[in-house]
Design an enzyme around this catalytic site. Structure first.
Site, PDB file in Angstrom:
ATOM      1  N   ARG A   1      -1.758  32.475   9.931  1.00 24.41           N
ATOM      2  CA  ARG A   1      -1.288  33.728   9.474  1.00 24.41           C
ATOM      3  C   ARG A   1      -1.974  34.695   9.646  1.00 24.41           C
ATOM      4  O   ARG A   1      -1.767  36.036  10.028  1.00 24.41           O
ATOM      5  CB  ARG A   1      -0.641  33.595   8.027  1.00 24.41           C
ATOM      6  CG  ARG A   1       0.736  32.972   7.801  1.00 24.41           C
ATOM      7  CD  ARG A   1       1.368  33.095   6.492  1.00 24.41           C
ATOM      8  NE  ARG A   1       2.631  32.670   6.492  1.00 24.41           N
ATOM      9  CZ  ARG A   1       3.587  32.363   5.596  1.00 24.41           C
ATOM     10  NH1 ARG A   1       2.964  32.484   4.431  1.00 24.41           N
ATOM     11  NH2 ARG A   1       4.654  31.969   5.730  1.00 24.41           N
TER      12      ARG A   1
ATOM     13  N   LYS B   1      17.495  17.754   1.981  1.00 21.66           N
ATOM     14  CA  LYS B   1      18.621  18.144   0.985  1.00 21.66           C
ATOM     15  C   LYS B   1      19.527  19.119   1.885  1.00 21.66           C
ATOM     16  O   LYS B   1      19.019  19.843   2.643  1.00 21.66           O
ATOM     17  CB  LYS B   1      18.069  18.731   0.114  1.00 21.66           C
ATOM     18  CG  LYS B   1      17.392  17.983  -1.023  1.00 21.66           C
ATOM     19  CD  LYS B   1      17.269  18.384  -2.289  1.00 21.66           C
ATOM     20  CE  LYS B   1      16.599  17.510  -3.340  1.00 21.66           C
ATOM     21  NZ  LYS B   1      16.316  17.959  -4.434  1.00 21.66           N
TER      22      LYS B   1
ATOM     23  N   GLY C   1       7.843  25.329   7.473  1.00 23.72           N
ATOM     24  CA  GLY C   1       6.712  24.518   7.316  1.00 23.72           C
ATOM     25  C   GLY C   1       6.761  22.953   7.882  1.00 23.72           C
ATOM     26  O   GLY C   1       5.854  22.768   8.675  1.00 23.72           O
TER      27      GLY C   1
ATOM     28  N   GLY D   1      11.091  31.026   4.089  1.00 16.48           N
ATOM     29  CA  GLY D   1      12.054  31.784   3.562  1.00 16.48           C
ATOM     30  C   GLY D   1      12.859  32.688   4.535  1.00 16.48           C
ATOM     31  O   GLY D   1      14.334  32.761   4.662  1.00 16.48           O
TER      32      GLY D   1
HETATM   33  P1  AMP Z   1      13.084  20.057   3.638  1.00 14.99           P
HETATM   34  O1  AMP Z   1      12.069  20.316   2.863  1.00 14.99           O
HETATM   35  O2  AMP Z   1      14.615  20.104   3.125  1.00 14.99           O
HETATM   36  O3  AMP Z   1      13.065  20.538   4.951  1.00 14.99           O
HETATM   37  O4  AMP Z   1      12.869  18.504   4.116  1.00 14.99           O
HETATM   38  C1  AMP Z   1      11.698  17.879   4.480  1.00 14.99           C
HETATM   39  C2  AMP Z   1      11.540  16.493   4.061  1.00 14.99           C
HETATM   40  O5  AMP Z   1      12.788  15.833   4.344  1.00 14.99           O
HETATM   41  C3  AMP Z   1      10.307  15.769   4.914  1.00 14.99           C
HETATM   42  O6  AMP Z   1       9.557  15.777   3.894  1.00 14.99           O
HETATM   43  C4  AMP Z   1      11.079  14.660   5.166  1.00 14.99           C
HETATM   44  O7  AMP Z   1      10.179  13.422   5.005  1.00 14.99           O
HETATM   45  C5  AMP Z   1      12.207  14.326   4.348  1.00 14.99           C
HETATM   46  N1  AMP Z   1      13.341  13.524   5.257  1.00 14.99           N
HETATM   47  C6  AMP Z   1      13.825  13.825   6.423  1.00 14.99           C
HETATM   48  N2  AMP Z   1      14.756  12.727   6.621  1.00 14.99           N
HETATM   49  C7  AMP Z   1      14.746  12.001   5.733  1.00 14.99           C
HETATM   50  C8  AMP Z   1      15.670  10.903   5.090  1.00 14.99           C
HETATM   51  N3  AMP Z   1      16.556  10.290   6.173  1.00 14.99           N
HETATM   52  N4  AMP Z   1      15.372  10.271   4.024  1.00 14.99           N
HETATM   53  C9  AMP Z   1      14.548  10.980   2.842  1.00 14.99           C
HETATM   54  N5  AMP Z   1      13.740  11.933   3.274  1.00 14.99           N
HETATM   55  C10 AMP Z   1      13.952  12.552   4.568  1.00 14.99           C
END
Ligand code: AMP
Length: 403
Positions: A41, A203, A360, A383
């Protein structure tokens, strides 16, 4: 002041020589034990700051850091960033004011000669920053004659230093903001088609709006990561013990319906890499998506799904990517993300694809795959990038538009 063709003003049209220019930057860098762990950054603002200083501006840098919630918190002072800034900007001494408004700030600003740079203390030490309080805006505005916003990462906030100042002083986008807005416009607003969006991550709850917007805009929507499980379950697939937001099956069905109505081809996993334990070295196997054992978890996309994604990419002109396709931090569940990343990088290098990625985790995954430098544009804005993918107007960008 000139608009640059996208409807927002840039520093091309600003007469900065001898003027005090307030430059909103994002110095909210990740730190551990007082040391910066990622300086990208800081490096990112160098073109704007050096250009303004080179054109004879008295540059006054303003930024937030962390969430001090309107109070002075020494651990969130910007003072430790002076040296890294001096190094990144390859400039002389940067003056520092221990408060961003008032006598101390005025005194520092008044000592500046054309071409010199000052940094003011964390804006969020004052509650007026987040509240966009007119008196705080006024106190900041008194310090400068012109305003430049180079903090896309904070553009989703309606704060004093982002929206208030842009309305109060002649305002323009800095070079980093300009590059970011250009890349985003080319990726989704006026893209070369077909456009593929890849959305992954853990999620689905935080990304429902984004999926709805993308389903209306892109030609191929690839969904991977933990969030795909909820869509699979919504379609009747048994996902075993996988991460799955069961209370969101209805909205997930809504996304599937929306994609059908808009002729967006939705690509969900057709096979998966599964394991019983979510840890390094856990025994894993590849199964078709309708054969996930009840006691197993989906932790990555399988090779058939990856092949399908590669075909779509080969047929695409534009890619927007947010979110890893599997639990990429734990090998071997990084394989799908790495393979798709390498393919996108290859197509980009060959000039066949414009690739924009942000967030990130996504940047970490691309760096881990060794291909970050090959992408057309990487957004470090978390964000703001997500809100832009949701199709929302960003207050900080709107405030820079030509009236
Ligand atoms: P997010 O912060 O929602 O972008 O999620 C990123 C995180 O999702 C990373 O830490 C990944 O390890 C996790 N992730 C991706 N695919 C899976 C999965 N199939 N099961 C559990 N965690 C996951």
């Amino acid at each position: 002041m000139a608009a640059d063709g996208h409807g927002f003003r840039t520093i091309d049209g600003l007469e900065v020589d001898g003027k005090r220019v307030l430059v909103r930057v994002d110095l909210n860098v990740p730190m551990e034990d007082g040391a910066i762990t990622d300086a990208s950054r800081i490096d990112g603002i160098a073109p704007t700051v050096n250009e303004l200083a080179g054109r004879g501006a008295k540059v006054i840098l303003i930024s937030h850091f962390g969430r001090p919630k309107g109070k002075r918190v020494e651990a969130m002072s910007l003072a430790p960033l002076i040296e890294p800034l001096e190094r990144a900007l390859k400039c002389g001494r940067i003056a520092f004011a221990a408060d961003c408004i008032g006598d101390e700030a005025r005194r520092i600003v008044e000592t500046l000669e054309p071409g010199e740079i000052a940094l003011l203390e964390n804006l969020r030490f004052h509650a007026g920053e987040e509240a966009n309080d007119p008196a705080f805006v006024q106190a900041l505005a008194e310090l400068g004659e012109l305003y430049v916003n180079d903090a896309f990462a904070a553009a989703h906030r309606g704060h004093a230093s982002i929206v208030g100042l842009a309305r109060r002083l002649p305002a323009a986008a800095g070079r980093l903001m300009e590059r970011e807005l250009d890349a985003l416009a080319r990726a989704l607003e006026q893209p070369e088609r077909p456009v593929t969006a890849i959305v992954g991550g853990a999620k689905i709850s935080t990304k429902l709006k984004l999926l709805g917007n993308l389903a209306a805009k892109v030609d191929f929507l690839v969904i991977g990561g933990g969030m795909a499980n909820t869509l699979l379950a919504a379609g009747g697939v048994d996902v075993g013990r996988s991460l799955c937001d069961r209370e969101l099956l209805e909205p997930a069905r809504g996304i599937i319906e929306r994609a059908k109505r808009t002729a967006c081809a939705l690509l969900l996993p057709v096979d998966a890499v599964i394991a019983r334990d979510f840890k390094r070295g856990a025994a894993s196997e590849t199964v078709l998506i309708d054969a996930v054992p009840a006691d197993a978890m989906i932790l990555d996309l399988g090779p058939r799904t990856v092949r399908g994604i590669r075909h779509r990419l080969e047929a695409s002109k534009t890619l927007v990517w947010n979110g890893p396709l599997g639990a990429f931090e734990i090998p071997p569940f990084d394989a799908a993300t790495a393979e798709v990343a390498r393919e996108a990088a290859r197509l980009t290098r060959e000039g066949a694809l414009l690739s924009v990625a942000g967030g990130g985790d996504t940047l970490a995954a691309l760096a881990q795959a060794g291909v970050a430098a090959d992408f057309s544009y990487l957004s470090s804005a978390g964000g703001a990038f997500l809100e832009w993918l949701e199709g929302r107007a960003l207050p900080g960008v709107e405030a820079l538009r030509e009236p």
